[in-house]
Design a protein around this motif. Structure first.
Motif, PDB file in Angstrom:
ATOM      1  N   LYS A   1      34.960  35.622  43.440  1.00 57.11           N
ATOM      2  CA  LYS A   1      33.830  36.313  44.058  1.00 57.11           C
ATOM      3  C   LYS A   1      34.200  37.743  44.440  1.00 57.11           C
ATOM      4  CE  LYS A   1      31.358  32.350  45.990  1.00 57.11           C
ATOM      5  NZ  LYS A   1      30.968  31.662  47.235  1.00 57.11           N
ATOM      6  N   GLN A   2      35.405  37.931  44.932  1.00 57.37           N
ATOM      7  CA  GLN A   2      35.832  39.263  45.353  1.00 57.37           C
ATOM      8  C   GLN A   2      36.063  40.188  44.160  1.00 57.37           C
ATOM      9  OE1 GLN A   2      39.250  38.497  47.775  1.00 57.37           O
ATOM     10  NE2 GLN A   2      38.056  37.859  49.542  1.00 57.37           N
ATOM     11  N   ASN A   3      36.428  39.623  43.023  1.00 55.91           N
ATOM     12  CA  ASN A   3      36.737  40.431  41.851  1.00 55.91           C
ATOM     13  C   ASN A   3      35.725  40.228  40.729  1.00 55.91           C
ATOM     14  OD1 ASN A   3      39.191  41.457  42.964  1.00 55.91           O
ATOM     15  ND2 ASN A   3      40.085  39.452  42.626  1.00 55.91           N
ATOM     16  N   ALA A   4      34.486  39.915  41.072  1.00 55.31           N
ATOM     17  CA  ALA A   4      33.467  39.618  40.067  1.00 55.31           C
ATOM     18  C   ALA A   4      33.250  40.762  39.070  1.00 55.31           C
ATOM     19  CB  ALA A   4      32.159  39.236  40.742  1.00 55.31           C
TER      20      ALA A   4
ATOM     21  N   ILE B   1      33.861  42.673  33.441  1.00 58.35           N
ATOM     22  CA  ILE B   1      34.316  43.670  32.455  1.00 58.35           C
ATOM     23  C   ILE B   1      35.323  43.057  31.506  1.00 58.35           C
ATOM     24  CG2 ILE B   1      35.617  45.822  32.210  1.00 58.35           C
ATOM     25  CD1 ILE B   1      34.234  46.734  34.829  1.00 58.35           C
ATOM     26  N   VAL B   2      36.256  42.295  32.050  1.00 57.33           N
ATOM     27  CA  VAL B   2      37.259  41.634  31.205  1.00 57.33           C
ATOM     28  C   VAL B   2      36.584  40.637  30.270  1.00 57.33           C
ATOM     29  CG1 VAL B   2      39.223  40.040  31.248  1.00 57.33           C
ATOM     30  CG2 VAL B   2      39.174  41.987  32.802  1.00 57.33           C
ATOM     31  N   GLY B   3      35.613  39.905  30.775  1.00 52.34           N
ATOM     32  CA  GLY B   3      34.892  38.938  29.941  1.00 52.34           C
ATOM     33  C   GLY B   3      34.162  39.609  28.795  1.00 52.34           C
TER      34      GLY B   3
ATOM     35  N   LEU C   1      34.889  39.179  24.816  1.00 51.33           N
ATOM     36  CA  LEU C   1      33.796  38.821  23.909  1.00 51.33           C
ATOM     37  C   LEU C   1      33.683  39.822  22.761  1.00 51.33           C
ATOM     38  CD1 LEU C   1      31.396  36.925  23.391  1.00 51.33           C
ATOM     39  CD2 LEU C   1      30.020  38.494  24.745  1.00 51.33           C
ATOM     40  N   LEU C   2      33.764  41.096  23.078  1.00 58.69           N
ATOM     41  CA  LEU C   2      33.699  42.120  22.025  1.00 58.69           C
ATOM     42  C   LEU C   2      34.899  42.033  21.090  1.00 58.69           C
ATOM     43  CD1 LEU C   2      32.328  45.195  23.975  1.00 58.69           C
ATOM     44  CD2 LEU C   2      31.153  43.829  22.246  1.00 58.69           C
TER      45      LEU C   2
END
Length: 85
Positions: free
Chosen positions: A45-48, A53-55, A59-60
């Protein structure tokens, strides 16, 4: 004295019973797992934004070939112009 000894012996047998030891072990590990899961949720939650962005980056990266093929097909379709009469 004998009654105290027998009571202590009964408690000791109860503690050393393998079934009871297993139950206590499972209870401790379940509590630890719940605590770790709670800490993980809080960290997520703190680093959502960072996780998002990493997700998207992952994906890309995973879809780079289909995306590249799509761009190539778009370029090819624009290069090939229909013949005019």
């Amino acid at each position: 004295m004998r009654r105290k000894f027998n009571d202590s012996l009964a408690v000791t047998r109860d503690i050393l019973n393998p079934r009871n030891q297993l139950a206590r072990f499972v209870e401790r590990k379940t509590t630890q797992a719940k605590q770790v899961a709670g800490e993980t949720v809080q960290a997520a939650k703190q680093n959502a934004p960072v996780l998002g962005i990493v997700g998207v980056g992952v994906l890309l990266f995973a879809a780079r070939r289909p995306i590249s093929r799509w761009f190539s097909s778009l370029r090819k379709s624009k290069i090939k112009k229909p013949k005019s009469k």
